[in-house]
Every structure is written in structure tokens, then in C-alpha cells.
Design a protein around this motif. Structure first.
Motif, mmCIF file in Angstrom:
data_model
loop_
_atom_site.group_PDB
_atom_site.id
_atom_site.type_symbol
_atom_site.label_atom_id
_atom_site.label_comp_id
_atom_site.label_asym_id
_atom_site.label_seq_id
_atom_site.Cartn_x
_atom_site.Cartn_y
_atom_site.Cartn_z
ATOM 1 N N LYS A 1 8.183 -12.777 15.378
ATOM 2 C CA LYS A 1 7.261 -14.078 15.443
ATOM 3 C C LYS A 1 8.075 -15.447 15.453
ATOM 4 N N THR A 2 9.316 -15.087 15.102
ATOM 5 C CA THR A 2 10.035 -16.297 15.342
ATOM 6 C C THR A 2 11.039 -16.200 16.340
ATOM 7 N N GLU A 3 11.573 -15.122 16.759
ATOM 8 C CA GLU A 3 12.342 -14.900 17.860
ATOM 9 C C GLU A 3 12.139 -15.526 19.169
ATOM 10 N N ILE A 4 13.139 -16.102 19.879
ATOM 11 C CA ILE A 4 12.832 -16.668 21.019
ATOM 12 C C ILE A 4 13.242 -15.640 22.183
ATOM 13 N N VAL A 5 12.508 -15.262 23.037
ATOM 14 C CA VAL A 5 13.112 -14.391 23.931
ATOM 15 C C VAL A 5 12.657 -15.045 25.546
ATOM 16 N N ALA A 6 13.900 -14.841 26.035
ATOM 17 C CA ALA A 6 13.713 -15.746 27.569
ATOM 18 C C ALA A 6 14.308 -14.722 28.393
ATOM 19 N N GLN A 7 13.887 -14.801 29.779
ATOM 20 C CA GLN A 7 14.514 -14.299 30.861
ATOM 21 C C GLN A 7 15.874 -15.091 31.322
#
Length: 343
Positions: free
Chosen positions: A235-241
Motif C-alpha cells: 500500500k505504501t511501497e513506491i514501485v517504478a520502472q
């Protein structure tokens, strides 16, 4: 017509107006026009959350009751309001345990629609706030009835104003401003469990000593997730390519001085709803090098853009500090981590 003679904007202003005898009403919205967007909220709704040590903490919150959406369960913080600049917005508030208000923090509406009971009125059963944001940015909304206590208990949520020409295929912080590919809202919050045992709606008002001058938080949260759970939560993790530009909207929704450190270089692109570079006295952005601390006051917002140049995990460190001593709360335990994962 609304008779304002009994409110703080009338001729009679005394001590009682600011604590003991604030005007309560459910008037028709003055100068009401057709809105571009409508938002529904009911408050206060009570929700219990179990802290990591097993203690049950009671929060108050707003529920989204939009009739055009599926039923919204209780969440903390309250659901975000998403609007566009220059659009007329109607926020429909009904009260479950009134009176309450909604103050759209950082917005400049008319006095009747400001949501500050001491200068307008407190909502008894229901009222429609009419407002029109004049600039894009990161804001938030909260109850301004018993401001200190109701904010601590959880009656707040993010408020995001997008530019009028917002385009999902060409996202900009503001028209002509820096671009980004995705965004994440983070809200840091600290919890003094003693305050959450107070069930009196008016505690601390009218000069009554309810102990609200002492703030000793024992729990720390990121967007509703407890402490270390926030570091690993989806819910809080930022996942980026890799190569993606991520806009992080960060709100300090705590009564602590919040110190933050990224383990990755980031650009500061806005503060408190004011985009950097939109005014001649501000640079377009400011680089915040990895591990350089930045301190945020209560209710302050910062917008950051991180460019994900390499894969890996990048923690973000939070410290919740006492305003008087500067020490980290709870004997040094007032720490928390978020994280950015680049894939």
C-alpha cells in the motif's frame, strides 16, 4: 438568505465564539451554482486499528459516501479528494457524530465555505461547501471543529488539485511544469495513544484542561500503515520502472517535526501547494541529494520527483521529533522507513 449576525463574522465576537458557543447551522450554500465535481463525506466515523504490539487504537475518520461509487469501507487516513484547478467543487458533508466541519487546507474559499467554525459555523447535520481551487498542488482537508484533537484522531485526508489541462498521457505538476509518469501520496502521522482514549467531542475547548498540551506519540504511521509495516507494505511501497519519473506527494500529518532523508537524489518541485518555477522568485526545481535531511512542519507538504535511473531498493527514512527538545519521540523509537523499488 443566511443570517450571519450570530457568527464570528457578525458584529458580536467574544471568547465564547472561539470555543464554547460556536454557531451551529445547516444553511443553504450562499450563491450556489452548478458544480463541475461533487464529493461526499460523512464524519466522524470510528474505526479501530490494531497496533503492532496488540494495542487497539481508535481513530475517527471521514467516509466517502459518493452515491455513484460502490460502498466505501472505513480507512485511515480518509480517502483523497481529486479535483482540477478552476473547477467549481461541491463537498457534501453530513455528520454522524456532529458537529464537524471540513476545512480545505490551503484553498481560499469564501468565509461561509472555509470550514473554520469560529469564523463561520459548525455543521450540525449537513452542509454543501462550495469552493474553486485557483492553482494546482498538494493540499489536504480536515475537520476544524476541535482542530487539535479531531486532527490527531484521524479526521483528515489528502486533497490533490490537478492542472486544468491535466492529461493522463502527458502528466504535469502544473501547466508547463515538470512532467512525471506516475505518482504516489505519502502521509506521515504520529499517534499519542492517550489522546485516542479521549472520547469527549469538545475535550480541550472552553479553556478546559484535557492534557492536550502534552504530546508523547508512541506509534508512527505512513499512509495508515504502522511503522516497519510501512516499509514492506504494497500500500505504501513506491514501485517504478527503470527510467520512470515518479512524483511523490508528501504530507506531514503529525504534530511532530518530521525529518526525512531519501537514499536517492530527488528534485523538490513544489511546497505547500506552490509549484517551484511558476513564480519568478523561485527556481524551477531544487535538487535534494541523497541522505541530506529535510525537515517538515506540521501540515506542510512537499512534492518530489525521483528519476529511477537504476534498479534496486531505496529506503526513505523518517524521524518524528519533539518540537521543543528536538529529540526523536518515544526515546528514539520515533523512526520509520518507506521504500522505493525500481524494477
Amino acid at each position: 438568505m443566511v443570517d450571519w449576525s450570530d457568527t464570528a463574522i457578525g458584529n458580536e465576537v467574544d471568547y465564547a465564539t472561539f470555543g464554547c458557543n460556536v454557531f451551529k447551522a445547516d444553511p443553504a450554500t450562499p450563491d450556489r451554482v452548478n458544480p463541475d465535481i461533487e464529493i461526499w463525506r460523512v464524519g466522524a466515523k470510528k474505526v479501530d486499528k490494531r497496533a503492532p504490539d496488540g494495542r487497539k487504537i481508535r481513530f475517527w475518520t471521514f467516509r466517502d459516501t459518493d452515491p455513484n461509487k460502490p460502498f466505501q469501507t472505513l480507512v485511515h487516513p480518509a480517502p483523497a479528494m481529486l479535483v482540477k484547478e478552476n473547477h467549481v467543487v461541491h463537498t457534501h458533508l453530513t455528520t454522524a457524530t456532529g458537529p464537524h466541519t471540513i476545512h480545505h487546507h490551503g484553498i481560499e474559499p469564501s468565509t461561509a465555505n472555509d470550514g473554520v467554525g469560529h469564523v463561520s459555523f459548525e455543521v450540525g447535520d449537513g452542509y454543501t461547501y462550495q469552493w474553486r481551487p485557483s492553482r494546482p498542488g498538494t493540499f489536504f482537508y480536515h475537520c476544524h471543529r476541535n482542530t487539535a484533537l479531531h486532527f490527531e484522531l484521524g479526521m483528515w485526508g489528502p486533497l490533490i488539485v490537478y492542472p486544468e489541462d491535466h492529461d493522463e498521457h502527458d502528466k504535469r505538476l502544473f501547466s508547463g511544469g515538470p512532467g512525471y509518469d506516475s505518482e504516489k501520496i505519502w502521509a506521515a502521522h504520529s499517534v499519542d495513544p492517550r489522546w485516542h482514549l479521549i472520547d469527549a467531542h469538545d475535550a480541550g475547548l472552553c479553556g478546559i484542561d484535557a492534557g492536550l498540551n502534552i504530546y508523547r506519540p508512541e506509534y508512527f504511521m505512513l499512509s495508515g500503515m504502522w511503522g516497519e509495516q510501512a516499509h514492506y507494505s504494497r500500500k505504501t511501497e513506491i514501485v517504478a520502472q527503470q527510467g520512470e519519473r515518479v512524483l511523490i506527494r508528501l504530507l506531514n500529518a503529525s504534530y511532530s517535526l518530521l525529518r526525512i532523508q531519501f537514499s536517492h537524489d530527488v528534485e523538490i518541485v513544489a511546497a505547500d501547494g506552490h509549484a517551484w518555477g511558476r513564480y519568478p522568485w523561485c527556481p524551477s526545481t531544487q535538487m535534494l541529494p541523497a541522505y541530506r535531511p529535510l525537515e517538515m512542519a506540521t501540515a506542510q507538504r512537499y512534492d518530489f520527483i525521483i528519476e529511477a535511473k537504476k534498479t534496486g531498493y531505496f529506503p526513505v527514512y523518517f524521524q518524528f521529533r519533539d518540537w521543543i527538545t528536538g529529540k526523536i519521540h518515544n526515546n528514539g523509537k520515533g523512526r520509520m522507513k518507506g521504500r522505493i523499488r525500481v524494477v
